[in-house]
Design a protein around this motif. Structure first.
Motif, PDB file in Angstrom:
ATOM      1  N   GLN A 469       5.408  -9.240   5.779  1.00 47.99           N
ATOM      2  CA  GLN A 469       4.130  -9.832   5.406  1.00 47.99           C
ATOM      3  C   GLN A 469       2.947  -8.913   5.698  1.00 47.99           C
ATOM      4  O   GLN A 469       2.007  -8.817   4.893  1.00 47.99           O
ATOM      5  CB  GLN A 469       3.972 -11.161   6.157  1.00 47.99           C
ATOM      6  CG  GLN A 469       2.728 -11.936   5.802  1.00 47.99           C
ATOM      7  CD  GLN A 469       2.723 -13.315   6.442  1.00 47.99           C
ATOM      8  OE1 GLN A 469       1.725 -14.010   6.414  1.00 47.99           O
ATOM      9  NE2 GLN A 469       3.845 -13.738   7.028  1.00 47.99           N
ATOM     10  N   GLU A 470       2.989  -8.220   6.840  1.00 46.76           N
ATOM     11  CA  GLU A 470       1.864  -7.341   7.192  1.00 46.76           C
ATOM     12  C   GLU A 470       1.722  -6.214   6.175  1.00 46.76           C
ATOM     13  O   GLU A 470       0.606  -5.876   5.764  1.00 46.76           O
ATOM     14  CB  GLU A 470       2.064  -6.766   8.590  1.00 46.76           C
ATOM     15  CG  GLU A 470       0.894  -5.901   9.042  1.00 46.76           C
ATOM     16  CD  GLU A 470       1.048  -5.402  10.465  1.00 46.76           C
ATOM     17  OE1 GLU A 470       0.176  -4.643  10.915  1.00 46.76           O
ATOM     18  OE2 GLU A 470       2.047  -5.774  11.124  1.00 46.76           O
ATOM     19  N   LEU A 471       2.847  -5.654   5.758  1.00 47.52           N
ATOM     20  CA  LEU A 471       2.829  -4.590   4.752  1.00 47.52           C
ATOM     21  C   LEU A 471       2.219  -5.107   3.446  1.00 47.52           C
ATOM     22  O   LEU A 471       1.357  -4.456   2.839  1.00 47.52           O
ATOM     23  CB  LEU A 471       4.254  -4.095   4.504  1.00 47.52           C
ATOM     24  CG  LEU A 471       4.441  -3.066   3.395  1.00 47.52           C
ATOM     25  CD1 LEU A 471       3.843  -1.737   3.810  1.00 47.52           C
ATOM     26  CD2 LEU A 471       5.929  -2.907   3.082  1.00 47.52           C
ATOM     27  N   ILE A 472       2.655  -6.287   3.024  1.00 45.43           N
ATOM     28  CA  ILE A 472       2.164  -6.878   1.777  1.00 45.43           C
ATOM     29  C   ILE A 472       0.676  -7.181   1.870  1.00 45.43           C
ATOM     30  O   ILE A 472      -0.087  -6.944   0.925  1.00 45.43           O
ATOM     31  CB  ILE A 472       2.973  -8.151   1.458  1.00 45.43           C
ATOM     32  CG1 ILE A 472       4.418  -7.777   1.092  1.00 45.43           C
ATOM     33  CG2 ILE A 472       2.323  -8.950   0.326  1.00 45.43           C
ATOM     34  CD1 ILE A 472       5.360  -8.957   1.008  1.00 45.43           C
ATOM     35  N   SER A 473       0.236  -7.671   3.017  1.00 43.92           N
ATOM     36  CA  SER A 473      -1.164  -8.087   3.166  1.00 43.92           C
ATOM     37  C   SER A 473      -2.141  -6.933   3.007  1.00 43.92           C
ATOM     38  O   SER A 473      -3.311  -7.147   2.700  1.00 43.92           O
ATOM     39  CB  SER A 473      -1.363  -8.739   4.539  1.00 43.92           C
ATOM     40  OG  SER A 473      -1.285  -7.770   5.583  1.00 43.92           O
ATOM     41  N   GLN A 474      -1.669  -5.695   3.201  1.00 41.36           N
ATOM     42  CA  GLN A 474      -2.556  -4.537   3.172  1.00 41.36           C
ATOM     43  C   GLN A 474      -2.587  -3.842   1.809  1.00 41.36           C
ATOM     44  O   GLN A 474      -3.274  -2.837   1.652  1.00 41.36           O
ATOM     45  CB  GLN A 474      -2.116  -3.536   4.252  1.00 41.36           C
ATOM     46  CG  GLN A 474      -2.247  -4.089   5.654  1.00 41.36           C
ATOM     47  CD  GLN A 474      -1.691  -3.152   6.708  1.00 41.36           C
ATOM     48  OE1 GLN A 474      -1.050  -2.153   6.383  1.00 41.36           O
ATOM     49  NE2 GLN A 474      -1.928  -3.454   7.972  1.00 41.36           N
ATOM     50  N   ALA A 475      -1.862  -4.366   0.844  1.00 41.40           N
ATOM     51  CA  ALA A 475      -1.764  -3.692  -0.456  1.00 41.40           C
ATOM     52  C   ALA A 475      -2.991  -3.977  -1.325  1.00 41.40           C
ATOM     53  O   ALA A 475      -3.535  -5.080  -1.289  1.00 41.40           O
ATOM     54  CB  ALA A 475      -0.510  -4.151  -1.187  1.00 41.40           C
ATOM     55  N   PRO A 476      -3.428  -3.010  -2.142  1.00 35.57           N
ATOM     56  CA  PRO A 476      -4.484  -3.278  -3.111  1.00 35.57           C
ATOM     57  C   PRO A 476      -3.943  -3.984  -4.344  1.00 35.57           C
ATOM     58  O   PRO A 476      -4.673  -4.612  -5.092  1.00 35.57           O
ATOM     59  CB  PRO A 476      -4.978  -1.865  -3.467  1.00 35.57           C
ATOM     60  CG  PRO A 476      -3.778  -1.005  -3.297  1.00 35.57           C
ATOM     61  CD  PRO A 476      -3.006  -1.597  -2.157  1.00 35.57           C
ATOM     62  N   LEU A 477      -2.602  -3.865  -4.544  1.00 41.99           N
ATOM     63  CA  LEU A 477      -1.961  -4.438  -5.720  1.00 41.99           C
ATOM     64  C   LEU A 477      -0.490  -4.658  -5.401  1.00 41.99           C
ATOM     65  O   LEU A 477       0.171  -3.785  -4.841  1.00 41.99           O
ATOM     66  CB  LEU A 477      -2.101  -3.489  -6.917  1.00 41.99           C
ATOM     67  CG  LEU A 477      -1.430  -3.909  -8.235  1.00 41.99           C
ATOM     68  CD1 LEU A 477      -2.117  -5.144  -8.814  1.00 41.99           C
ATOM     69  CD2 LEU A 477      -1.461  -2.764  -9.247  1.00 41.99           C
TER      70      LEU A 477
END
Length: 693
Positions: A469-477
């Motif tokens: 989730q943390e990785l996903i939360s930081q994505a621009p897209l």
């Protein structure tokens, strides 16, 4: 030019490197990008590969150490010298190449050896001193190793003192290790470090007890204790702010379960030292000889201890690097930069597949009648999600991939064919086989049949996505293909909704293209961009509109059919990219995105739409048509994330697709030599496109 999509193709891992300002030092693009974005990085030495351990333990340990760093959220940068070229961020292939070079052809390289090794185009494993020197040159501040060199026993007579100690006194790099190697004179080594002005601290060792490599207690104490990564990071932040030109040494005790018996290891060290003296071994050959001899005398137990402590040190160094990055991000004036830094890596969720492709050598039409056809066979990595991730990684410089493989030989082979940077978030399933597809192309390169097993993609579960989730939360897209389950799509869209992230959907196949549009509209409204071909567009339109769908006539042109379908569903998205094979691309997008393409990533309700047709530039000498569509999307997304205009993003898609058409795999080994080449080709293609719009 043919932009036909095939779901399952790929290419060898990226091997190019970017030169730094320092001559003869090449930095891998992943490391270069991480340095620019101030992401946590841990430098790793290469004498462990060349001189510290035997095959195959040296390669296995080096790769496991890198994985330890990645698992904590930092990036490993193994440093080595191959044929006179100093490399920061060895690929798996380069690491293996260095390990297999004959020992007599590889120099254990300290600072003094660098000029000779480079001038003679030799290969070398970097010691602690050299790794520190190179890491500091490129801007890496934290380095993990097993143990440092020091004052040799009887060193007060022989003056045999490791260059590591002098380097620590003049090079501002923090070294995380299990203290000074047990084979050395540790009290005298600590005295020299004090003279050199090196800050020495113990880590998670009550009372400041300093470790001695194979055991947790050297019998010496140091003045400073660090209890956890945060305390260590705070120390390094203060050290950095003071701009001291000396290093920091952090001693991490070996995990207790791997610690050697003090008396047994000391007996082995004394015997090995005696043998070294008897055989006249001296200088930089002493340490490798002693380590190898001690491993034999202890029947391999010391080697296992060595492996365990190096992996643990890498883990601790990565934790400290991540903690330091967080502290620096919170510093004065860092708030705006944090958003730019962490919001820079798009995340792809989708299929990774090992392709076995057959291209017919004869021109007769393929019939499914049991006949034998002569063909050219190729094995490549594929899967739409994987193709997109590798394309974006090579064009944009950074990308994260959440995908699944089996714990089997095919999975290992697939990973060997992929950039290591895309494997950080892989799911390895012990109960499923890696997805394998047999792809049959006719004499002209058109895909005729695909046979494959897709069960492993069910391993991309909501639980696995929530764990990332943390990785996903930081994505621009977020980018997803339709190979994942509806439950996982729902979870991913819920996360996108929670973190206000736009989603790019790649339909993959006409039979599963409508899968996400069976979910609640509150979730599917997160899908702001899609890239179907005409058949997939029909499926998506049918899923959204149901019985209200008005189908165009098959006798109409592809462009006309696509326009009629777009009229019915375009208000649901910010952008629909319809790939129409060799005719080109039909694009429906928000009108306000014509002047500001960033509007395509907005989550506000779609505005009035406009439709544009872009004729495909002519391409000669086409080698392969499978995957041009995936490369088009990778180029389009790259330009969009770099804040190019809409027309420039389409041009970027075309130039990436052209490179795929001229490659024998879906994702070329290298699209362009550098970012300037990419921009130059984009501008040239843009001129052609603007004449046809």
């Amino acid at each position: 030019m043919l932009l036909r999509k095939c779901c399952y193709s790929g290419s060898w891992a990226i091997r190019r490197a970017f030169a730094t300002k320092q001559a003869q030092i090449l930095v891998h693009p992943e490391i270069k990008y991480a340095l620019e974005q101030k992401h946590p990085i841990v430098a790793l030495e290469s004498t462990i590969i060349t001189h510290g351990m035997p095959l195959p333990e040296n390669v296995e340990t080096a790769l496991q150490v890198e994985q330890q760093v990645r698992s904590q959220g930092a990036l490993p940068a193994t440093i080595g010298i191959i044929d006179g070229c100093i490399k920061v961020g060895l690929t798996k292939e380069e690491l293996t190449e260095l390990a297999h070079k004959p020992r007599e052809h590889v120099i254990k390289c300290s600072r003094r050896d660098l000029p000779y090794v480079v001038a003679k185009a030799q290969s070398g494993g970097t010691t602690v001193a050299t790794t520190m020197l190179i890491a500091e040159r490129v801007g890496i501040k934290i380095f993990a190793t097993g143990g440092i060199g020091g004052v040799h026993r009887e060193g007060h007579v022989t003056l045999d003192i490791s260059a590591d100690l002098v380097e620590l006194g003049r090079t501002p790099v923090a070294v995380v290790c299990s203290g000074v190697k047990s084979i050395l004179d540790i009290p005298r080594t600590l005295e020299v470090l004090e003279t050199q002005g090196v800050c020495v601290a113990s880590y998670d060792s009550p009372g400041g007890v300093f470790p001695d490599f194979y055991t947790r207690n050297s019998g010496c104490k140091v003045p400073y204790e660090l209890a956890n990564p945060t305390e260590a990071a705070e120390l390094l932040q203060a050290w950095h702010a003071l701009q001291l030109r000396s290093g920091v040494l952090i001693g991490v005790p070996i995990p207790a379960e791997y610690a050697a018996d003090k008396h047994a290891i000391e007996a082995a060290i004394k015997e090995a030292n005696y043998e070294a003296q008897a055989q006249g071994i001296s200088g930089k050959e002493v340490t490798p000889f002693l380590l190898a001899r001690i491993a034999k005398l202890t029947k391999g137990r010391s080697l296992q201890s060595n492996i365990a402590l190096i992996k643990n040190n890498a883990k601790v160094a990565a934790e400290i690097a991540c903690a330091l990055a967080k502290i620096q991000q919170k510093g004065p004036g860092k708030t705006a930069n944090r958003t730019t830094s962490t919001k820079s890596q798009p995340v792809v969720v989708g299929a990774s597949i090992l392709d076995l492709s057959f291209k017919l050598k004869e021109s007769r039409e393929l019939q499914l009648d049991g006949a034998t056809y002569s063909s050219v066979t190729q094995q490549t990595p594929g899967g739409v999600g994987r193709n997109l991730a590798e394309g974006i990684y090579k064009l944009y410089g950074s990308c994260q991939l959440i995908s699944a493989v089996g714990n089997d030989q095919m999975g290992q082979m697939l990973q060997q064919l992929m950039p290591q940077a895309l494997q950080r978030s892989f799911i390895v399933d012990d109960s499923s086989s890696t997805s394998l597809c047999s792809v049959i192309f006719d004499h002209y390169g058109d895909c005729k049949l695909i046979l494959g097993n897709m069960e492993v993609h069910a391993s991309i579960t909501p639980e696995q996505l929530l764990a990332r989730q943390e990785l996903i939360s930081q994505a621009p897209l977020l980018i997803m293909d339709s190979n994942i389950s509806e439950q996982s799509m729902a979870c991913l869209l819920e996360l996108a909704q929670r973190y206000k992230l736009p989603v790019f959907f790649e339909p993959t196949d006409m039979f599963i293209a409508g899968k996400p549009f069976q979910l609640q509209p509150a979730l599917t409204q997160q899908i702001r961009l899609i890239s179907p071909n005409l058949q997939e567009l029909r499926t998506i339109a049918a899923s959204i509109m149901g019985q209200q769908l008005s189908l165009p006539l098959e006798s109409q042109s592809k462009v006309t059919q696509a326009k009629l379908l777009l009229e019915q569903i375009q208000s649901h998205f910010n952008c629909i990219i319809v790939t129409l094979g060799n005719e080109g691309v039909l694009l429906s997008c928000r009108r306000d995105a014509l002047d500001d393409a960033r509007q395509l990533l907005e989550l506000t309700p779609s505005q009035e739409h406009t439709v544009r047709f872009y004729a495909a530039p002519e391409v000669h000498n086409i080698v392969n048509v499978s995957g041009a569509g995936d490369s088009f999307c990778a180029g389009f997304i790259t330009a969009l994330l770099k804040h190019h205009t809409l027309d420039e993003s389409v041009a970027a898609g075309f130039v990436a697709a052209e490179r795929a058409l001229l490659s024998d795999s879906a994702v070329p080994q290298t699209y362009f030599r550098n970012a300037d080449d990419f921009e130059h080709n984009l501008r040239q293609t843009l001129k052609t496109l603007q004449q046809s719009i």
